[in-house]
Design an enzyme around this catalytic site. Sequence first.
Site, PDB file in Angstrom:
ATOM      1  N   LYS A 258       0.838  -1.204   0.000  1.00  0.00           N
ATOM      2  CA  LYS A 258       0.000   0.000   0.000  1.00  0.00           C
ATOM      3  C   LYS A 258       0.874   1.256   0.000  1.00  0.00           C
ATOM      4  O   LYS A 258       0.565   2.244  -0.659  1.00  0.00           O
ATOM      5  CB  LYS A 258      -0.899  -0.027   1.237  1.00  0.00           C
ATOM      6  CG  LYS A 258      -1.713   1.236   1.454  1.00  0.00           C
ATOM      7  CD  LYS A 258      -2.495   1.150   2.752  1.00  0.00           C
ATOM      8  CE  LYS A 258      -3.095   2.478   3.145  1.00  0.00           C
ATOM      9  NZ  LYS A 258      -2.103   3.514   3.478  1.00  0.00           N
ATOM     10  N   ARG A 259       1.994   1.209   0.719  1.00  0.00           N
ATOM     11  CA  ARG A 259       2.904   2.365   0.767  1.00  0.00           C
ATOM     12  C   ARG A 259       3.444   2.711  -0.621  1.00  0.00           C
ATOM     13  O   ARG A 259       3.641   3.872  -0.949  1.00  0.00           O
ATOM     14  CB  ARG A 259       4.060   2.086   1.731  1.00  0.00           C
ATOM     15  CG  ARG A 259       3.681   2.207   3.203  1.00  0.00           C
ATOM     16  CD  ARG A 259       4.907   2.109   4.099  1.00  0.00           C
ATOM     17  NE  ARG A 259       5.582   0.825   3.952  1.00  0.00           N
ATOM     18  CZ  ARG A 259       5.212  -0.297   4.577  1.00  0.00           C
ATOM     19  NH1 ARG A 259       4.160  -0.270   5.393  1.00  0.00           N
ATOM     20  NH2 ARG A 259       5.867  -1.419   4.407  1.00  0.00           N
TER      21      ARG A 259
END
Length: 510
Positions: A266-267
């Site tokens: 997600k980062r």
Amino acid sequence: MEKKVRVRFAPSPTGGLHLGGVRTVLFNYLFAKKHGGDFIVRIEDTDQTRFVEGAEEYIFNTLAWCGLTPDESPLHGGPYAPYRQSERKASYKQYADQLVQAGYAYYAFDTPAELEKMRAEYKTDENPSPQYNHLLRTKMHNSLTLSEAEVSELLAAGTPHVVRIKMPLDETVSFTDMIRGEVSFNTSQVDDKVLLKADGMPTYHLAVVVDDYLMKITHAFRGEEWLPSAPVHILLWKYLGWSAEMPQWAHLPLILKPDGNGKLSKRDGDRLGFPVFAMDWTDPKTGETTIGFKERGFLPEAFVNLLALLGWNDGTDNEVFTMDELIAAFSMERVHKGGAKFNYEKALWYNQEWIKRATSAQLVEQVAETLAAAGVAADGAILLRVIDLVKERCTLMADFVTQGSFFFVSPSEWDTASIQPKWNDQKNMFFIELAKAFESSIVWEAHDLENTFKEITAAHGLKPGELMLPLRIMLVGGKFGPGVFDIAEIIGKQETVNRIQKVLSILEHN
């Protein structure tokens, strides 16, 4: 296939569904449908500390959007209910007890403080993270080091304890992976995993084996990050006497960062500006919303298509597949061993292809919603025509706002800076006359409007190419959009004339 194919996706309800998770669902689903089998969703919620409110509903909403409907699940029911592990809690203890009685598992009474002490005491440069394994279990507080009487006394007193598998010393555990071929592990490299926690809940290791057995799962497909757990699971199948019923395994390749350096997270999406979740996920604790492919403007068909080609192909150059085509073409033999780099530009290409292939009727509901969210109310009958005109220019659903809103709402600003450098009195007179001619037109169709435009152009001794851009900017506001006379036909006589006159007025005052 001798037995009816039964596959399962077993997510934990801990947050948003990463695209890697959806791809695991997809490969399970395609395999099941290819072989006339069943696709089961089982919620693995035994770790109550990680449970997140709304996550289970989100999982099923995501699958519904993708068109990946389970045959059996907590939502859809089925002959092997319940399909939430927390609701099956009572069924696991008997199997843990069976393993202890057979000598394949043991009770461990170590407190959290004792475990922490063990990790600190036995930590070395060579072994920075000591594990509860065949070397250290003899130094700990468990039924292997205590007498039978002490163990009975502790159990009778209700002393908190877990059940751990007793990993054998220096054995080789092997299995055939449908993607990777023969895979082998040395048991001395694997720690004594907890099977049953102190609260009576099973861990993933025990629950997945028991549930796969009871639900008659024939094939277990999961991400390659689960490979290190395979020896524990294979031994549990053997120790419980179920080896003959063990499913065939396939460990799917990771989806990698765009540069190929590590698993996509997600980062990475936050950092590089693209979604990694299927749909918007709002964390109930922080209120933070992570954008999804759906809300970014992807069609579900495109999302499914791009996921299928992340780590699989059918051996041809074909890249665009319907769900039925994917089912017909899919095979585990063509799933790659190596990780697949995620390429957002390629994802956008898939979406553009699917928008182009869709009919206006298939798109109209979603486009209407997209326009409405931008404050544009679109007439249904006109919208169908507009979609046909502009869809080839759209990559994401939001592009329909840019490419289509001017059909329903007059532009709020015009790119007159692109007109002014070559603007003169002759062109001004031309457009005054064009507006009058349009206003008196009896037939309002693109072909006739173009003929009128050409006739007046010739009469003024001008070239059509010099006048098309100003006309486009007058009607659209900028240098984009489909055929200018198609635009005029759809927005109608009065609106066309009004927009021409509005820009003439702006140019006059500049």
